[in-house]
Scaffold this active site. Structure first.
Site, short mmCIF file in Angstrom:
data_model
loop_
_atom_site.label_atom_id
_atom_site.label_comp_id
_atom_site.label_asym_id
_atom_site.label_seq_id
_atom_site.Cartn_x
_atom_site.Cartn_y
_atom_site.Cartn_z
N GLU A 138 33.56 40.86 34.21
CA GLU A 138 34.91 40.39 33.87
C GLU A 138 34.96 40.26 32.36
OE1 GLU A 138 36.02 36.75 35.71
OE2 GLU A 138 36.40 37.64 37.66
N ASP B 262 41.66 27.90 31.17
CA ASP B 262 40.29 27.92 30.67
C ASP B 262 39.90 26.60 30.02
OD1 ASP B 262 39.51 30.62 31.34
OD2 ASP B 262 41.00 31.26 29.88
N TYR C 184 39.48 36.25 44.29
CA TYR C 184 38.73 35.36 43.39
C TYR C 184 39.03 33.93 43.85
CZ TYR C 184 36.92 33.65 38.85
OH TYR C 184 36.20 33.04 37.85
#
Length: 279
Positions: free
Chosen positions: A50, A61, A176
């Site tokens: 990734e 994040d 995911y």
């Protein structure tokens, strides 16, 4: 149609193990070092890469990946350079799947049609765009699928059985699963809880399920690998890279090895967990 992602997950499954998915930020701490690291990851044991696209407002994040993105942006990294990096990687590696992970704004500015054409031509296999929900599939997801790129969707602990079919509707490549609520690198996942969540998702889809957010150590990776098709490690690798930099956040001779040594340990753990499970 067989894709690099499908081929790689199938190969890992044939070996009775999960795939190791490694995340690094494109251009961190500079283009040349980042490309050298990218090229070194498969040999270290990474099955799928990734590649994070730096963005100024990465809301999903944690601090480690936010800082990596800022280092990359300060060094001049752009979406165009990230695509160029994949193209350079493909000159020596035609098999390792690469997924671009990021946010919609850079793609929108670049131009969706141009981006999809350039990404496909460079050898990108899939996209994870964390701020585009299924309700916005016409923006990028459906055009990406039409262009031959897998669009990988996130499922979370709060994605219930009523919402899950909507999330999975146009997902391709793999699912995911975000193992914790919150941002990347913020907490440690519980392997038993994650295993139950993966099993629930797999009742709704035949796609592989990879688990990320919070997996930092070989021991954690092994525990997650026992119940998932893939294990994603990001913040720990970004932290290892950061720790290798000099006082001015520039690369040193230790930078690439700092990351690849951790990848090697993670890969060994994932493969070891699979062998134990298979016996």
């Amino acid at each position: 149609m067989s894709t690099r992602l499908a081929t790689r997950f199938k190969a890992c499954a044939a070996q009775g193990r999960a795939a190791l998915v490694t995340f690094v930020t494109a251009g961190d701490p500079d283009y040349d070092t980042s490309l050298a690291l990218l090229k070194a990851l498969p040999g270290a044991g990474s099955d799928i890469i990734e590649l994070g696209v730096p963005f100024t407002d990465p809301m999903a994040d944690g601090p480690a990946i936010q800082a990596a993105g800022l280092r990359a942006l300060h060094a001049g990294q752009t979406l165009a350079k990230t695509i160029a990096m994949v193209h350079a990687f493909r000159e020596s590696d035609a098999d390792t799947p690469i997924v671009l992970m990021g946010y919609y704004n850079p793609v929108y500015i670049y131009g969706v049609d141009r981006f999809l054409a350039d990404a496909k031509a460079a050898g990108v296999d899939g996209l994870v765009v964390v701020d585009l929900p299924p309700e916005e599939d016409n923006e990028l997801c459906l055009p990406a699928l039409k262009a031959g790129l897998d669009f990988i969707r996130l499922a979370t602990p709060t994605t219930d059985d009523r919402r899950l079919p909507k999330v999975l509707a146009n997902t391709a490549g793999f699912v995911y699963y975000v193992s914790i609520t919150g941002i990347t690198g913020a907490a440690t996942p519980d392997a038993d809880v994650v295993g139950q969540a993966v099993a629930r998702i797999k009742r709704h889809t035949s796609l592989p399920v990879a688990v990320g957010f919070g997996v930092r150590t070989p021991e954690q990776a092994a525990a997650i690998a026992a119940g998932a098709d893939g294990v994603v490690v990001g913040s720990a690798l970004v932290d290892a890279l950061r720790a290798s930099l000099d006082a001015d956040s520039h690369a040193t001779p230790a930078t690439v090895p700092a990351v690849t040594e951790l990848v090697g340990a993670l890969a060994q753990a994932v493969r070891g967990a699979a062998r134990v499970a298979a016996e």
